[in-house]
Design an enzyme around this catalytic site. Structure first.
Site, short mmCIF file in Angstrom:
data_model
loop_
_atom_site.label_atom_id
_atom_site.label_comp_id
_atom_site.label_asym_id
_atom_site.label_seq_id
_atom_site.Cartn_x
_atom_site.Cartn_y
_atom_site.Cartn_z
CB SER A 21 -0.97 0.01 1.18
OG SER A 21 -0.31 -0.27 2.39
CG HIS A 38 -0.89 -5.25 1.95
ND1 HIS A 38 -0.27 -5.14 3.17
CD2 HIS A 38 -0.87 -3.99 1.42
CE1 HIS A 38 0.11 -3.88 3.37
NE2 HIS A 38 -0.26 -3.16 2.32
CG HIS A 76 5.76 -9.17 7.89
ND1 HIS A 76 6.73 -8.35 7.36
CD2 HIS A 76 4.64 -8.40 8.01
CE1 HIS A 76 6.23 -7.15 7.20
NE2 HIS A 76 4.96 -7.14 7.57
NE ARG A 78 2.40 -3.99 12.47
CZ ARG A 78 2.23 -4.07 11.15
NH1 ARG A 78 1.76 -3.03 10.48
NH2 ARG A 78 2.51 -5.19 10.50
#
Ligand code: HAX
Length: 463
Positions: free
Chosen positions: A266, A296, A343, A352
């Site tokens: 993004s 994503h 990832h 996170r």
């Protein structure tokens, strides 16, 4: 994440030709003032960097990297955040827990989340309040009529992410950057118009997103924004969710989804499109289209669906490790990925994810879905480590493995919508990156591509 650049920029009188839309004592003016001070210094610094080190080698590219998505090739600049494979993300040098600890607390008019995203230097409570008021003020936050109409006319079964990107493109009619370019603005002023657009776009996102939510999943009746609420809380309020806990959840949610350096799909899509001097609206819409992919941002929707499948198969039984393990192995054997795990950069559990886990342990320890999420955390990494000779580079969970469970607990059960929430947070990061890129005058992006035959020719001939 307008971060230091934007935050440093805010204390001088407006000198550009922009028409002021907000009060003279607003934080936005302060942002611009700081920017006026810091941009020339940053430009000089980057100029010096180029003249001193311009010819040095930063990274090399192997054939494997070229064929497989340019992993680890250092060929992009992103000033707003940096991602370490073990430590995770740092926003302008601050880790997620540091940002959390240092920000004005929610008690200061609920300003935890969005300030992390917008400021690099920790704001004072007054600065935070000013920005929050600015983003909630009219007409800045008002969604134009043609955009409201567009959303109302879209079929409710259209995926909310395509509704979101279509709405952002429709908002582009308001772009000051595009208008200024058409009128021949000097390139030294690009960032000023970029900042105008970025702030207006961000201010309008809660209105756009809550309208899509109520259009798709409620009766289509809208709830008016409350200028006394901050950006995150206003989204909750307009979508029909009020309460201290959900306000706090969404502040945290938007903060952790904001920025993840420049190479993710993004951010990179937004940066690439912006490098052609497409305006912030066009560039953000491109970023949203990338975010909508299942590898994503859409992974947050997929993760909750995966958990629900486990729960459906469990029926009345309690989940246990063996059941989960078998379920995951079946999924992998059918050629699918385990959503929310893995990832491209990280090589440990995403911080996170951990922050969301801490929230769940505090507020919803007995939630049935959280129990499954916790079991997945215990089981999946070992399964992935041993899957097909350990081909999965990172078996640990990322942020998408957890977010759906929290949202669902507070009543937000429509998993189709989850990536829109990710996109709202991401706007704060990628729009910051956009403004910085225009301030530093980064040129159009144009890497060189080669054919596989050209690679064969280059290397096969050699002994
Ligand atoms: N489940 C099953 N297989 C996985 C896997 C997972 N969670 N993660 C990686 N793999 C596989 C890859 O598909 C790849 O297989 P092939 O060689 O057969 O193609 C192999 O392991 C090596 O891949 P990798 O080097 O570990 O990972 P990549 O950098 O290529 O891809 C992805 C990173 C995030 C796309 C990947 O881990 C994945 O598909 N994860 C599941 C989807 C997901 O959670 N996406 C969200 C990521 C975070 C994010 O961007 N959020 O928005």
């Amino acid at each position: 994440m307008y971060h230091r650049i934007i935050s440093k920029v805010s204390r001088v009188p407006r000198t550009s030709g922009l028409k002021p839309q907000w009060s003279q004592r607003s934080f936005t003016k302060t942002l611009r003032e700081r920017m006026k001070e810091v941009v020339p210094k940053e430009q000089e610094r980057v100029k010096a960097l180029l003249s001193k080190h311009g010819d040095k080698v930063l990274s090399q590219v192997t054939v494997k990297q070229a064929v497989s998505g340019m992993r680890s090739v250092k060929a992009l600049i992103c000033e707003t955040s940096a991602l370490d494979e073990h430590e995770g993300i740092r926003f302008r040098g601050l880790s997620v827990p540091e940002v959390q600890a240092k920000l004005p607390k929610p008690s200061v008019r609920g300003l935890k989340g969005e300030y992390v995203l917008i400021e690099g230097e920790i704001p004072t409570a007054d600065e935070a309040k000013q920005l929050s008021e600015e983003l909630a003020s009219e007409p800045r936050c008002c969604v134009p009529k043609h955009v409201r109409q567009l959303i109302d006319d879209l079929p409710v079964h259209q995926h909310p992410m395509s509704q979101f990107s279509a709405s952002v493109l429709a908002l582009q009619s308001e772009s000051k950057f595009a208008r200024a370019y058409e009128e021949g603005v000097n390139k030294s002023q690009y960032w000023e118009y970029a900042l105008e657009d970025a702030l207006t776009l961000i201010a309008r996102i809660p209105g756009v997103s809550s309208r899509i939510y109520r259009h798709c999943f409620r009766d289509g009746m809208m709830i008016k924004h409350d200028p006394s609420l901050d950006w995150s809380a206003n989204w909750c309020h307009m979508s029909g969710y009020d309460g201290v806990e959900i306000y706090d959840l969404m502040r945290m949610y938007f903060a952790i989804h904001s920025d993840h350096e420049g190479g993710n799909v993004s951010a990179h899509a937004c940066h690439l499109v912006g490098s052609a001097l497409s305006d912030p609206y066009l560039s953000f819409a491109a970023g949203l289209c990338g975010l909508a992919g299942p590898l994503h941002g859409l992974a947050n929707q997929e993760s909750l669906r995966f958990i629900k499948k486990i729960q459906r198969k469990l029926g009345d039984r309690k989940p246990d490790k063996e059941f989960i393990q078998d379920f995951v192995v079946d999924l992998l054997s059918s050629g699918q990925v385990v959503p929310g795990f893995g990832h491209a950069v990280l090589r440990k559990t995403d911080p996170r994810y951990m922050i969301q886990r801490e929230f769940a342990l505090k507020y919803l320890p007995d939630d049935e879905t959280f129990k499954v999420v916790s079991l997945l955390y215990e089981v999946v990494p070992d399964v992935l480590k041993n899957w097909k000779g350990g081909k999965v580079a990172n078996p640990w969970p990322n942020l998408d493995a957890h977010s759906g469970c929290l949202l669902q607990h507070y009543g937000l059960v429509e998993d189709h919508f989850y990536t829109v929430l990710f996109g709202m947070g991401r706007a704060l990061g990628v729009m910051s990156q956009y403004v910085v890129s225009r301030a530093l005058g980064f040129p159009i992006e144009r890497p060189k591509s080669v054919t596989t035959q050209a690679i064969e020719k280059q290397f096969d001939a050699k002994p």
